[in-house]
Design a protein around this motif. Structure first.
Motif, PDB file in Angstrom:
ATOM      1  N   ASN A 167       0.868  -1.188   0.000  1.00 16.68           N
ATOM      2  CA  ASN A 167       0.000   0.000   0.000  1.00 16.68           C
ATOM      3  C   ASN A 167       0.902   1.235   0.000  1.00 16.68           C
ATOM      4  N   CYS A 168       0.829   2.112  -1.134  1.00 21.51           N
ATOM      5  CA  CYS A 168       1.764   3.228  -1.298  1.00 21.51           C
ATOM      6  C   CYS A 168       1.023   4.566  -1.417  1.00 21.51           C
ATOM      7  N   THR A 169       1.707   5.683  -1.020  1.00 22.98           N
ATOM      8  CA  THR A 169       1.249   7.063  -1.206  1.00 22.98           C
ATOM      9  C   THR A 169       2.321   7.799  -1.989  1.00 22.98           C
ATOM     10  N   HIS A 170       1.970   8.461  -3.194  1.00 23.45           N
ATOM     11  CA  HIS A 170       2.945   9.122  -4.070  1.00 23.45           C
ATOM     12  C   HIS A 170       2.654  10.619  -4.116  1.00 23.45           C
ATOM     13  N   TRP A 171       3.612  11.532  -3.788  1.00 22.35           N
ATOM     14  CA  TRP A 171       3.443  12.993  -3.776  1.00 22.35           C
ATOM     15  C   TRP A 171       3.892  13.636  -5.087  1.00 22.35           C
ATOM     16  N   HIS A 172       4.972  13.105  -5.727  1.00 20.03           N
ATOM     17  CA  HIS A 172       5.518  13.747  -6.935  1.00 20.03           C
ATOM     18  C   HIS A 172       5.551  12.797  -8.133  1.00 20.03           C
ATOM     19  N   GLY A 173       4.829  11.680  -8.025  1.00 19.05           N
ATOM     20  CA  GLY A 173       4.823  10.701  -9.092  1.00 19.05           C
ATOM     21  C   GLY A 173       5.106   9.329  -8.510  1.00 19.05           C
ATOM     22  N   ASP A 174       4.779   8.290  -9.272  1.00 20.42           N
ATOM     23  CA  ASP A 174       4.923   6.927  -8.765  1.00 20.42           C
ATOM     24  C   ASP A 174       6.374   6.633  -8.381  1.00 20.42           C
ATOM     25  N   PHE A 175       6.519   6.210  -7.138  1.00 23.39           N
ATOM     26  CA  PHE A 175       7.815   5.764  -6.624  1.00 23.39           C
ATOM     27  C   PHE A 175       8.900   6.831  -6.817  1.00 23.39           C
ATOM     28  N   THR A 176       8.550   8.089  -6.433  1.00 23.80           N
ATOM     29  CA  THR A 176       9.523   9.176  -6.513  1.00 23.80           C
ATOM     30  C   THR A 176       9.770   9.716  -5.113  1.00 23.80           C
ATOM     31  N   TYR A 177      10.557  10.776  -5.060  1.00 23.67           N
ATOM     32  CA  TYR A 177      10.930  11.401  -3.793  1.00 23.67           C
ATOM     33  C   TYR A 177       9.705  11.631  -2.915  1.00 23.67           C
ATOM     34  N   ASN A 178       9.791  11.178  -1.620  1.00 26.00           N
ATOM     35  CA  ASN A 178       8.754  11.306  -0.593  1.00 26.00           C
ATOM     36  C   ASN A 178       7.614  10.298  -0.721  1.00 26.00           C
ATOM     37  N   SER A 179       7.656   9.377  -1.711  1.00 21.27           N
ATOM     38  CA  SER A 179       6.645   8.318  -1.771  1.00 21.27           C
ATOM     39  C   SER A 179       6.830   7.410  -0.561  1.00 21.27           C
ATOM     40  N   ILE A 180       5.661   6.901   0.044  1.00 24.48           N
ATOM     41  CA  ILE A 180       5.702   6.029   1.221  1.00 24.48           C
ATOM     42  C   ILE A 180       4.922   4.756   0.903  1.00 24.48           C
ATOM     43  N   CYS A 181       5.542   3.545   1.216  1.00 30.59           N
ATOM     44  CA  CYS A 181       4.907   2.253   0.943  1.00 30.59           C
ATOM     45  C   CYS A 181       4.920   1.403   2.208  1.00 30.59           C
ATOM     46  N   THR A 182       3.713   0.753   2.503  1.00 34.11           N
ATOM     47  CA  THR A 182       3.560  -0.098   3.686  1.00 34.11           C
ATOM     48  C   THR A 182       3.321  -1.540   3.244  1.00 34.11           C
ATOM     49  N   PHE A 183       3.979  -2.539   3.983  1.00 34.22           N
ATOM     50  CA  PHE A 183       3.919  -3.967   3.622  1.00 34.22           C
ATOM     51  C   PHE A 183       3.231  -4.739   4.740  1.00 34.22           C
ATOM     52  N   SER A 184       2.455  -5.815   4.344  1.00 34.12           N
ATOM     53  CA  SER A 184       1.847  -6.749   5.308  1.00 34.12           C
ATOM     54  C   SER A 184       1.860  -8.142   4.692  1.00 34.12           C
ATOM     55  N   CYS A 185       1.738  -9.226   5.529  1.00 30.65           N
ATOM     56  CA  CYS A 185       1.840 -10.618   5.051  1.00 30.65           C
ATOM     57  C   CYS A 185       0.585 -11.397   5.400  1.00 30.65           C
ATOM     58  N   GLU A 186       0.354 -12.546   4.694  1.00 37.16           N
ATOM     59  CA  GLU A 186      -0.770 -13.440   4.930  1.00 37.16           C
ATOM     60  C   GLU A 186      -0.564 -14.195   6.235  1.00 37.16           C
TER      61      GLU A 186
END
Length: 696
Positions: free
Chosen positions: A271-290
Motif C-alpha cells: 500500500n503506497c502514497t505518491h506525492w511527486h509521481g509513482d515511486f519518486t521522492y517522498n513516496s511512502i509504501c507499507t507492507f503486510s503478510c498473509e
C-alpha cells in the motif's frame, strides 16, 4: 650594446669561453661598422669585419639582437640572397643538429621535411661532426641553399631582430613574423587583426551560478546548475561557452528523484502514497503478510532524495523451524513446501550400514516453528572387547568408538614369537569380528642332534629347540670341535651358526724311512687319533728307533720316527805280506762291502782271495794268510833223490802253476780295479795298483 660592453669589462671564463668573450668584445667595439638591413619591424644584421665559429656567432647575435636568423619561407631566402653581399666563407644560420636531429635553435623545434632547403647532395656530414648549417649567398650554383658544416669553421654571423613583441596580438594569438611585418594567428575564441575581440554565447535564464573571465556569456564563461533536495538535473550540470559561440549543451531541467519501483511480495500486500509521481521522492509504501507467514524486513519504506528506499523491500517468509543436519553416519531426506525447514516440512532419518538409529524415524515442522520431536542419532554397532594375546600386542583404531563398527585391531607378537591367525580383525556391521583373535607361538628352530663322537647339552626357555634355546657342543677324548661351541635359536627360527662336528685330532704325517717300509692303520683318518704305524727295514739294514708309533689324543706320536741304518761287519786289518783291496758301496766295511786279497812276491795266498760283508754283519769267509813259496825245499829233495825224482817234482810244480793261474783269472773277472798302494782314497789297507792289475 650594454651586454657587449659588460662582456669586455669582466671576462670570467677560461679556454673556449674566454675566446668567445674576447670575440664578442671585439664585435661590440666594432658594432658601428655593421651593415643593417631593415624591412618593416623585422631587421637583418651581419658583420663585415670578422668571421666567427657557429657558437661565437650565435652568442654575438643573442647579445645584440634576437638570434641567428630563422628562415621562415622561400621569399625570405630570395630576399637574403638578393640583398646580402657575397662572402667567401658564407653565413651561419640558426639550425644545428641536436641529438642527431636538425633543430631551429631559436624555437627549439625540429626542422620539418617541408621546410628543408638543402643544397644538392647535402647534408653529407663530410669529414664527420658537421652539425651546423651555413647558407650560400650569391654562390654560382645552389645560391640561397643550405650546407652542413663543421661548427668550428669561421663564417659571417647572420642575425635578425624580431618584429613581434610581448604585447603583439593582444596576447590572444601567435605572432608570426613576415618580411616587413607580422600577422596574428588568433587563439580559439578570439578574432580581429590584433585578436582583440572575444566570441559571445546566448544569455542563459537566471538560476545558474556563472563565471565570466572574458565578459558576460562570452568565450570560456562557465555556468553550474543545481536542483533542490529530492530533485535532479536532466542534462549536464556544467555548461561552457565554446569558441564557436555555442554552449557545450542545452540548459538542463530539474525532475523529482525516482526510486526503484516496488512489487507486492509473495504471500503479502503493498500500500503506497505518491506525492511527486509513482515511486519518486517522498513516496511512502507499507507492507503486510498473509496468515502463516512473517515479514522479513521493514514494515514501511520511504523514497529518499538519493533515489533509494530507506531499506530493502521486505519478504513474506514461512515460519521456520531450526535447521536439521544429517546425523553422523546417517541420511536425512526432507520434503519442503515453503522453503527449507519451514512450516509443514517433513524429514525422515536413516542410518548407514553398521549404525542403528536412536530416536524417531520422522519429524515435522509445526506452525510454532518447532519440530514434533528431537532429532535422532546414529550409533555404531558394537563388537566384543578384545585383549592383547599372551606374548603379543594389540593396536586398535576406533573410528566410531571403542570396539565398534569399522574398528580395526592389528595383532603383533614379541620378538621370537609368531602370530597364529589373522594379523588384522575388523568389526563388521553385524557386531562380529571378521575372524577369531590370533595367538602368539614361539619361533622354532630345526632340532639339533649330538655330533658323531660328541655330546649336546641344551637349555630351553620356551620349549625344545625354540627361540632363545641355547645348545653347547663338546667332543670325546681324541676329537676336537670344528665350529662354534654354543648355538642360540634366533627370532628368525635359525641357529646363530651351523652345528659343529667332532673331528679326530691330527698328528704330523709320517714319511717312509730311507731303506725301509711304513705300514699304518688309520681308524679316524690319515695320521689321526689312534692311528698306528709300523716301521721295517730292507735286507742289510737295521731299524734305529721304535718299531711301532701311535697318534695320541694330544696330536703327538708316542715317539720319534725310526731310521734304517746299514749293517756293519768287523773292520779288517792286514799286515804284509798280505795286500787287501776293498769296495764299500754303502759305507766302510758295511753290508755289500767286498775285499780282495793277494800276497807280495815270494808268497802265495793260503785261503780265500775274496770276502763279502753279509746282511748278518759277518764276512762270508775267514781272512787268508800268505806263505812262502816251496822251491828251495824241492831243490834239496831233487838233489837227494837224484835225477829220477826231478821229473816228478817238475810235473807237480806244473800242475800247481796251472791251478794258480785259473784262480787268478777267476778273481780278475769279479774285480779288475785295485787300489794304488800309495793312494789316500778308501779305507786303510785298501789300495789300487795298476801294475798289479795288469800283471794278473
Amino acid at each position: 650594446m650594454g651586454s657587449a660592453v659588460g662582456l669586455c669589462s669582466s671576462p670570467r671564463a677560461w679556454g673556449r669561453g674566454w675566446i668567445i668573450a674576447r670575440l664578442l668584445c671585439f664585435a661590440a667595439i666594432s658594432w658601428v661598422l655593421m651593415t643593417q638591413m631593415e624591412v618593416g619591424a623585422w631587421t637583418y644584421h651581419y658583420g663585415d669585419k670578422s668571421d666567427y665559429s657557429w657558437e661565437v656567432a650565435r652568442n654575438f647575435c643573442r647579445s645584440f639582437y634576437t638570434d641567428l636568423v630563422a628562415i621562415q619561407n622561400q621569399g625570405e631566402i630570395a630576399y637574403l640572397n638578393r640583398v646580402l653581399p657575397r662572402h667567401r666563407t658564407y653565413y651561419w644560420i640558426g639550425i644545428r643538429k641536436i641529438n642527431n636531429v636538425w633543430t631551429w635553435v631559436g624555437t627549439n623545434k625540429a626542422l620539418t621535411k617541408e621546410a628543408e632547403n638543402w643544397a644538392s647532395r647535402e647534408p653529407n656530414n663530410k669529414g664527420r661532426n658537421q652539425d651546423c648549417v651555413e647558407i650560400y649567398i650569391k654562390r654560382n650554383h645552389d645560391a640561397g641553399k643550405w650546407n652542413d658544416e663543421h661548427c668550428q669553421k669561421k663564417k659571417r654571423a647572420l642575425c635578425y631582430q624580431a618584429s613581434c613583441q610581448s604585447s603583439s596580438c593582444s596576447q590572444h594569438g601567435d605572432c608570426i613574423e613576415t618580411i616587413g611585418n607580422y600577422t596574428c594567428d588568433c587563439y580559439p575564441g578570439f578574432y580581429g587583426p590584433e585578436c582583440e575581440h572575444v566570441v559571445r554565447c546566448k544569455n542563459l535564464d537566471p538560476g545558474p551560478d556563472c563565471s565570466h573571465p572574458l565578459g558576460e556569456f562570452s568565450y570560456n564563461s562557465t555556468c553550474k546548475f543545481r536542483c533542490q533536495e529530492g530533485f535532479e538535473l536532466q542534462g549536464l550540470d556544467m555548461l561552457q561557452c565554446l569558441a564557436s559561440g555555442n554552449w557545450t549543451a542545452e540548459a538542463p531541467e530539474c525532475a523529482a528523484v525516482k526510486c526503484p519501483a516496488l512489487a507486492t511480495p509473495g504471500r503479502g500486500r503493498l500500500n503506497c502514497t505518491h506525492w511527486h509521481g509513482d515511486f519518486t521522492y517522498n513516496s511512502i509504501c507499507t507492507f503486510s503478510c498473509e496468515m502463516g507467514f512473517v515479514r522479513n524486513g521493514s514494515e514501511t519504506l520511504e523514497c529518499t532524495a538519493l533515489g533509494q528506499w530507506t531499506g530493502l523491500p521486505p519478504l513474506c517468509e514461512a515460519v521456520k523451524c531450526p535447521v536439521l543436519t544429517t546425523p553422523g553416519r546417517g541420511r536425512l531426506n526432507c520434503i519442503h513446501w515453503h522453503g527449507d525447514f519451514t512450516y509443514n516440512s517433513t524429514c525422515a532419518f536413516s542410518c548407514e550400514t553398521g549404525f542403528v538409529r536412536n530416536g524417531l524415524e520422522a519429524l515435522e515442522c509445526t506452525a510454532l516453528g518447532q519440530w514434533t520431536g528431537r532429532p535422532p542419532r546414529c550409533e555404531a554397532v558394537k563388537c566384543p572387547v578384545l585383549d592383547s594375546p599372551d606374548r603379543g600386542r594389540l593396536n586398535c583404531t576406533h573410528r566410531h568408538g571403542d570396539f565398534t563398527y569399522n574398528s580395526t585391531c592389528a595383532f603383533s607378537c614379541e620378538t621370537g614369537f609368531v602370530r597364529n591367525g589373522s594379523e588384522t580383525l575388523e568389526c563388521t556391521a553385524l557386531g562380529q569380528w571378521t575372524e577369531r583373535p590370533p595367538c602368539c607361538e614361539v619361533v622354532k628352530c630345526p632340532v639339533l642332534d649330538s655330533p658323531d663322537r660328541g655330546r649336546l647339552n641344551c637349555t630351553h626357555r620356551h620349549g625344545d629347540f625354540t627361540y632363545n634355546s641355547t645348545c653347547t657342543f663338546s667332543c670325546e677324548t681324541g676329537f676336537v670341535r670344528n665350529g662354534s661351541e654354543t648355538l642360540e635359536c634366533t627370532a628368525l627360527g635359525q641357529w646363530t651358526e651351523r652345528p659343529p662336528c667332532c673331528e679326530a685330532v691330527k698328528c704330523p704325517a709320517l714319511d717312509t724311512p730311507g731303506r725301509g717300509q711304513l705300514n699304518c692303520t688309520h681308524w679316524h683318518g690319515d695320521f689321526t687319533y689312534n692311528s698306528t704305524c709300523a716301521f721295517s727295514c730292507e735286507t742289510g739294514f737295521v731299524r734305529n728307533g721304535s718299531e711301532m708309533l701311535e697318534c695320541t689324543a694330544l696330536g703327538q706320536w708316542t715317539g720319534h720316527p725310526p731310521r734304517c741304518e746299514v749293517m756293519r761287519c768287523p773292520k779288517l786289518r792286514v799286515l804284509e805280506p798280505i795286500l787287501m783291496n776293498c769296495s764299500h758301496p754303502l759305507g766302510s766295511f758295511s753290508y755289500g762291502s767286498v775285499c780282495r786279497f793277494r800276497c807280495t812276491q815270494g808268497y802265495f795266498l793260503n785261503g780265500t782271495s775274496r770276502v763279502r760283508c753279509q746282511p748278518d754283519a759277518h764276512w762270508s769267509d775267514k781272512m787268508p794268510t800268505c806263505q812262502e813259496e816251496a822251491a828251495p825245499y824241492f831243490k834239496q829233495v831233487l838233489l837227494y833223490m837224484g835225477g829220477g825224482a826231478v821229473a816228478l817234482v817238475a810235473l807237480l810244480l806244473t800242475g800247481m802253476l796251472i791251478a794258480l793261474l785259473i784262480k787268478r783269472l777267476s778273481d780278475k773277472e769279479e774285480e779288475k780295479t785295485l787300489l794304488n798302494p800309495t793312494s789316500n782314497l778308501g779305507s786303510p789297507g785298501v789300495f789300487t795298483n795298476a801294475t798289479f792289475d795288469s800283471n794278473l
